[in-house]
Design an enzyme around this catalytic site. Structure first.
Site, PDB file in Angstrom:
ATOM      1  CB  THR A 100      -0.895  -0.007   1.260  1.00  0.00           C
ATOM      2  OG1 THR A 100      -1.691  -1.178   1.214  1.00  0.00           O
ATOM      3  CG2 THR A 100      -1.778   1.205   1.353  1.00  0.00           C
ATOM      4  CG  ASP A 135      -1.611  -7.626   4.494  1.00  0.00           C
ATOM      5  OD1 ASP A 135      -1.976  -6.857   5.398  1.00  0.00           O
ATOM      6  OD2 ASP A 135      -2.267  -7.809   3.449  1.00  0.00           O
ATOM      7  CB  THR A 191       2.810 -19.655  23.831  1.00  0.00           C
ATOM      8  OG1 THR A 191       1.484 -19.347  24.285  1.00  0.00           O
ATOM      9  CG2 THR A 191       3.612 -18.369  23.798  1.00  0.00           C
TER      10      THR A 191
HETATM   11  N1  ASP Z   1      -2.094  -6.021   1.272  1.00  0.00           N
HETATM   12  C1  ASP Z   1      -1.126  -4.974   1.464  1.00  0.00           C
HETATM   13  C2  ASP Z   1       0.231  -5.619   1.529  1.00  0.00           C
HETATM   14  O1  ASP Z   1       0.585  -6.188   2.509  1.00  0.00           O
HETATM   15  C3  ASP Z   1      -1.447  -4.193   2.689  1.00  0.00           C
HETATM   16  C4  ASP Z   1      -0.437  -3.135   3.057  1.00  0.00           C
HETATM   17  O2  ASP Z   1       0.459  -2.781   2.345  1.00  0.00           O
HETATM   18  O3  ASP Z   1      -0.565  -2.614   4.161  1.00  0.00           O
HETATM   19  O4  ASP Z   1       0.960  -5.555   0.565  1.00  0.00           O
END
Ligand code: ASP
Length: 342
Positions: free
Chosen positions: A15, A92, A277
């Site tokens: 993003t 992510d 855990t």
């Molecule tokens: N789906 C995106 C990614 O991980 C979300 C982000 O960039 O925050 O590339």
């Protein structure tokens, strides 16, 4: 010779690197050769910033070991020419990549700062600009000619974390990451306050990049009612070399005899079984309850307070170290090697 600080900014996707098309509103990646147009503040830094991008930037959900190899290649081949690195990455899987790089690059003594954002850099309310600008400032920060943060770290929403201690905790909030078992390396307010006691000390060592990564690893999250045939669907994989058990509380699993039998069988096959855990904070202590003691007896290795992200990438890293014996790998798994265990 120039005394100017040289930084390398690497865009992997996510993003943070997106802008909105003024007409259609659709998101598309920034032209990184034009980064200063999007973020004019970059011109104000007293350092040279070079920008590179992966051949094909990705949404980080598509991250895999091939992309890690490309990233390692970029870092290794540019390591000596730059004072610090900022890696823009989708949020992510950023904790996984940041953890992986912290293990696969040995002897890091320069800042390698991962950052990203929840909103694209081209959106008015973006968190990306602050995240990127402060990451650059941290990557460039020196004291007595030495970097202040000579390690792999992750910066997000005013906090700098040790990379292999992080986990993504929110799909919504700007404060998307946490380091549940280790203090912040720095906090950004009016000033950037470095927690020097928590930051690794600089050492004069030669970088080594491990680019052939073994990924024959798996994990099983234990839950009440887990069936033996479900467990075996993973445990019986012919190429399996390492397995993470995501256990309850301080490292406990059901005391059914089939469970101990299968764990013993895994151990006999030479598969490393690591106990992590499911709790966010705290540590595995395998001999605390009877339900954990039998794991210890069956040869399960305690992952102590490692995050899942650190555990899975450390497993891949140690499996990739061909020069180590199995006994060495086993002993490194439950020892702190990069600040990932308290
Ligand atoms: N789906 C995106 C990614 O991980 C979300 C982000 O960039 O925050 O590339």
């Amino acid at each position: 010779m120039s005394t100017q600080t040289e930084l390398l900014l690497i865009y992997t996707g996510g993003t943070i690197g997106m802008v909105e098309d003024a007409e259609t509103g659709a998101l598309h990646p920034i032209d990184f050769s034009q980064l200063e147009k999007e973020i004019p503040e970059l011109k104000k830094f007293d350092c040279n910033i070079t920008v590179k991008s992966l051949i094909k930037p990705i949404d980080s959900s598509n991250m895999n070991i091939v992309v890690w190899q490309e990233l390692l290649e970029i870092l290794e081949s540019n390591y000596d020419s730059f004072d610090g690195f900022v890696i823009m990455h989708g949020s992510d899987t950023m904790a996984y990549t940041a953890s992986a790089i912290s293990f696969l690059l040995e002897n890091v003594n320069k800042p390698i700062i991962f950052t990203g954002s929840q909103l694209p850099i081209g959106k008015i309310r973006t968190d990306g600009k602050e995240n990127l600008i402060t990451s650059i400032e941290i990557a460039a920060a020196k004291e007595n000619g030495k970097p202040i943060v000579p390690e792999v770290a992750l910066y997000f929403e005013y906090s700098l974390y040790r990379a292999n201690r992080t986990t993504k905790v929110s799909a919504e909030n700007f404060e998307a990451f946490q380091s549940p078992n280790y203090p912040l390396l720095a906090e950004a307010g009016v000033h950037i306050k470095y927690n020097r006691f928590a930051i690794r000390k600089w050492e004069n060592k030669k970088l080594i990049a491990r680019k052939s990564i073994i990924d024959h690893v798996a994990s099983i999250k234990i839950f009440p009612g887990l069936r033996r045939d479900v467990f075996l669907a993973i445990a019986n994989l012919p190429n399996l070399q390492g397995l993470i058990l995501e256990t309850f509380g301080s490292g406990n699993v059901p005391s059914d005899t089939w469970f101990s039998e299968e764990i013993t069988r895994l151990n006999e096959r030479g598969i490393f079984v690591l106990n992590i855990t499911q709790c966010t904070t705290g540590s595995v202590i395998q001999n605390k309850y009877e339900t954990g003691v039998h794991l210890e007896r069956a040869g399960v290795i305690s992952g102590k307070d490692m995050t899942f992200e650190a555990a899975i990438t450390k497993l891949m890293y140690l499996l990739s170290c061909e020069e180590l014996t199995d006994a060495d790998k086993r002993s490194y798994l439950d020892k702190n090697i990069r600040g990932e265990i308290s």
